[in-house]
Design an enzyme around this catalytic site. Structure first.
Site, mmCIF file in Angstrom:
data_model
loop_
_atom_site.group_PDB
_atom_site.id
_atom_site.type_symbol
_atom_site.label_atom_id
_atom_site.label_comp_id
_atom_site.label_asym_id
_atom_site.label_seq_id
_atom_site.Cartn_x
_atom_site.Cartn_y
_atom_site.Cartn_z
ATOM 1 C CG ASP A 121 -1.920 1.105 1.225
ATOM 2 O OD1 ASP A 121 -3.119 0.816 1.051
ATOM 3 O OD2 ASP A 121 -1.505 2.273 1.388
ATOM 4 C CG ASN A 144 -4.677 10.990 -5.888
ATOM 5 O OD1 ASN A 144 -4.166 10.985 -6.993
ATOM 6 N ND2 ASN A 144 -5.338 9.959 -5.398
ATOM 7 C CG HIS A 182 -7.364 11.301 -9.730
ATOM 8 N ND1 HIS A 182 -7.539 10.301 -10.660
ATOM 9 C CD2 HIS A 182 -7.845 10.816 -8.562
ATOM 10 C CE1 HIS A 182 -8.104 9.259 -10.074
ATOM 11 N NE2 HIS A 182 -8.312 9.553 -8.795
ATOM 12 C CG ASP A 231 -4.588 7.854 -12.574
ATOM 13 O OD1 ASP A 231 -4.902 7.495 -11.418
ATOM 14 O OD2 ASP A 231 -5.426 8.147 -13.449
ATOM 15 C CD GLU A 242 -3.853 3.572 -1.354
ATOM 16 O OE1 GLU A 242 -4.735 2.799 -0.921
ATOM 17 O OE2 GLU A 242 -2.888 3.956 -0.677
HETATM 18 P P1 GH3 Z 1 -1.878 5.522 4.096
HETATM 19 O O1 GH3 Z 1 -0.434 5.865 4.177
HETATM 20 O O2 GH3 Z 1 -2.479 5.311 5.425
HETATM 21 O O3 GH3 Z 1 -2.112 4.370 3.177
HETATM 22 O O4 GH3 Z 1 -2.606 6.790 3.478
HETATM 23 P P2 GH3 Z 1 -3.215 6.950 2.034
HETATM 24 O O5 GH3 Z 1 -3.444 8.398 1.792
HETATM 25 O O6 GH3 Z 1 -2.380 6.250 1.038
HETATM 26 O O7 GH3 Z 1 -4.541 6.103 2.144
HETATM 27 P P3 GH3 Z 1 -6.044 6.408 1.902
HETATM 28 O O8 GH3 Z 1 -6.702 5.071 1.917
HETATM 29 O O9 GH3 Z 1 -6.551 7.446 2.854
HETATM 30 O O10 GH3 Z 1 -6.125 7.038 0.445
HETATM 31 C C1 GH3 Z 1 -6.054 6.290 -0.709
HETATM 32 C C2 GH3 Z 1 -6.298 7.205 -1.862
HETATM 33 O O11 GH3 Z 1 -6.128 6.528 -3.122
HETATM 34 C C3 GH3 Z 1 -7.709 7.752 -1.896
HETATM 35 C C4 GH3 Z 1 -8.139 7.582 -3.342
HETATM 36 O O12 GH3 Z 1 -8.662 8.796 -3.829
HETATM 37 C C5 GH3 Z 1 -6.901 7.223 -4.078
HETATM 38 N N1 GH3 Z 1 -7.117 6.398 -5.248
HETATM 39 C C6 GH3 Z 1 -7.771 5.207 -5.318
HETATM 40 N N2 GH3 Z 1 -7.761 4.743 -6.574
HETATM 41 C C7 GH3 Z 1 -7.082 5.639 -7.349
HETATM 42 C C8 GH3 Z 1 -6.735 5.724 -8.742
HETATM 43 O O13 GH3 Z 1 -7.032 4.839 -9.572
HETATM 44 N N3 GH3 Z 1 -6.020 6.794 -9.160
HETATM 45 C C9 GH3 Z 1 -5.649 7.775 -8.288
HETATM 46 N N4 GH3 Z 1 -4.955 8.805 -8.758
HETATM 47 N N5 GH3 Z 1 -5.975 7.734 -6.969
HETATM 48 C C10 GH3 Z 1 -6.672 6.693 -6.498
HETATM 49 MG MG MG Z 2 -2.244 4.129 1.139
#
Ligand code: GH3
Ligand code: MG
Length: 300
Positions: A161, A169, A174, A178, A205
């Site tokens: 992760d 992001n 965004h 990606d 992610e």
């Molecule tokens: P942590 O260190 O605790 O993992 O924090 P984090 O910010 O990585 O975790 P969190 O689960 O809060 O956020 C994950 C983010 O990933 C939120 C979501 O908008 C983003 N995300 C999910 N799928 C995609 C994608 O396909 N593309 C992009 N750019 N962002 C994505």
């Molecule tokens: Mg994360």
């Protein structure tokens, strides 16, 4: 016959009887089969039947040649798997015309096969990263587990992760996020064995790496290698270079393979719990657990 066919541009392998034909057809794929009906030992109908029961690389268009023209006879031939027939003596132009018609069918069958293959790839691949998608993961991981159980090999899964991905992001957009996901998958791909290990995008992610025939120690080594590869150099995004770190959770079976009760879901949960621990302990690290007795047995 060989002369006719070669003149019309076909590559021809001629054999003397049905079982020789069958032997040849097992060793390579022949798209077309022209066979006499009446032959000693294996006749043309038996040959067609045998060909239809074989797993081949493509469709075989089968043309039967017969001296008899009774309706029952011809129906029996078509039902046995022949696509067409010709009454002997064979007329050269008609033979070629019929084979050319067969080629149209083969061309269609080939494009269908290619399209099916492409659809299959699309249906199991994550479009953004090229990693396997979750559907494939949930289809394939139980098979890996079963295989490791049967052969008493260890199996490890590695949950990854990206740290503070939301921030990437938010700060860079965004699209840049990606870019990071794509490069993460590429670096993950680089740190595993290409012929047996594989990467799936588990969620936004989160990636799950499957490591068959890999012990706890081996999986921790892969996790550490990937962790270093991620943090070693910044990721190039369309909004500039971004330093990235990731956290990892490893779940491994015992070296002698998964026990009878262990399920895929329990393994993923275990990797997820280890990942959570890595996050709690400050991120950019790997934690792991060797599942010696499956959780189901422990509670039972
Ligand atoms: P942590 O260190 O605790 O993992 O924090 P984090 O910010 O990585 O975790 P969190 O689960 O809060 O956020 C994950 C983010 O990933 C939120 C979501 O908008 C983003 N995300 C999910 N799928 C995609 C994608 O396909 N593309 C992009 N750019 N962002 C994505
Ligand atoms: Mg994360």
């Amino acid at each position: 016959m060989t002369r006719f066919l070669k003149k019309a541009g076909y590559e021809v392998d001629a054999v003397a009887n049905g079982s020789d034909a069958l032997d040849r057809m097992t060793s390579r794929y022949y798209p077309m089969l022209v066979t006499d009906w009446e032959m000693p030992e294996m006749d043309g109908v038996a040959l067609c039947k045998a060909v239809r029961n074989m797993q081949l690389d493509g469709y075989v268009y089968a043309l039967l040649l017969t001296a008899r023209d009774s309706k029952e006879h011809i129906i029996a031939g078509l039902e046995a798997g022949a696509d067409d027939y010709l009454i002997k003596p064979v007329h050269e132009a008609e033979l070629i015309a019929r084979l050319n018609a067969g080629r149209r069918i083969l061309d269609l069958e080939h494009s269908l096969r290619v399209a099916n293959h492409r659809n299959r790839i699309l249906s199991i691949t994550d479009a953004l990263t090229g990693a396997y998608n979750r559907r494939y993961l949930m289809e394939q991981l139980p098979r890996e587990l079963e295989r490791c159980r049967r052969y008493a090999y260890p199996l490890s899964v590695l949950m990854c992760d990206i740290d503070h991905f939301k921030q990437i992001n938010d700060e860079r957009g965004h699209a840049a996020g990606d870019d990071v996901l794509q490069q993460f998958a590429a670096r993950a791909q680089k740190s595993i064995r290409t012929n047996s290990d594989w990467v799936a995008r588990y969620g936004g992610e989160e990636f799950l790496i499957v490591l068959p025939e890999t012990t706890y120690a081996g999986a921790m080594h892969v996790a550490e290698k990937l962790r270093e590869l991620i943090s070693a150099s910044a990721f190039h995004t369309r909004s500039g270079d971004a330093p990235v770190t990731a956290s990892f959770g490893v779940a491994a079976t015992s070296p002698s393979g998964p026990d009878i009760m262990l399920k895929v879901e329990a393994m993923i949960r275990c990797a997820d719990e280890c990942l959570y621990r890595s996050k709690q302990e400050g991120r950019d690290r790997a934690s792991g657990h060797e599942i010696v007795v499956s959780p189901a047995l422990m509670t039972g």
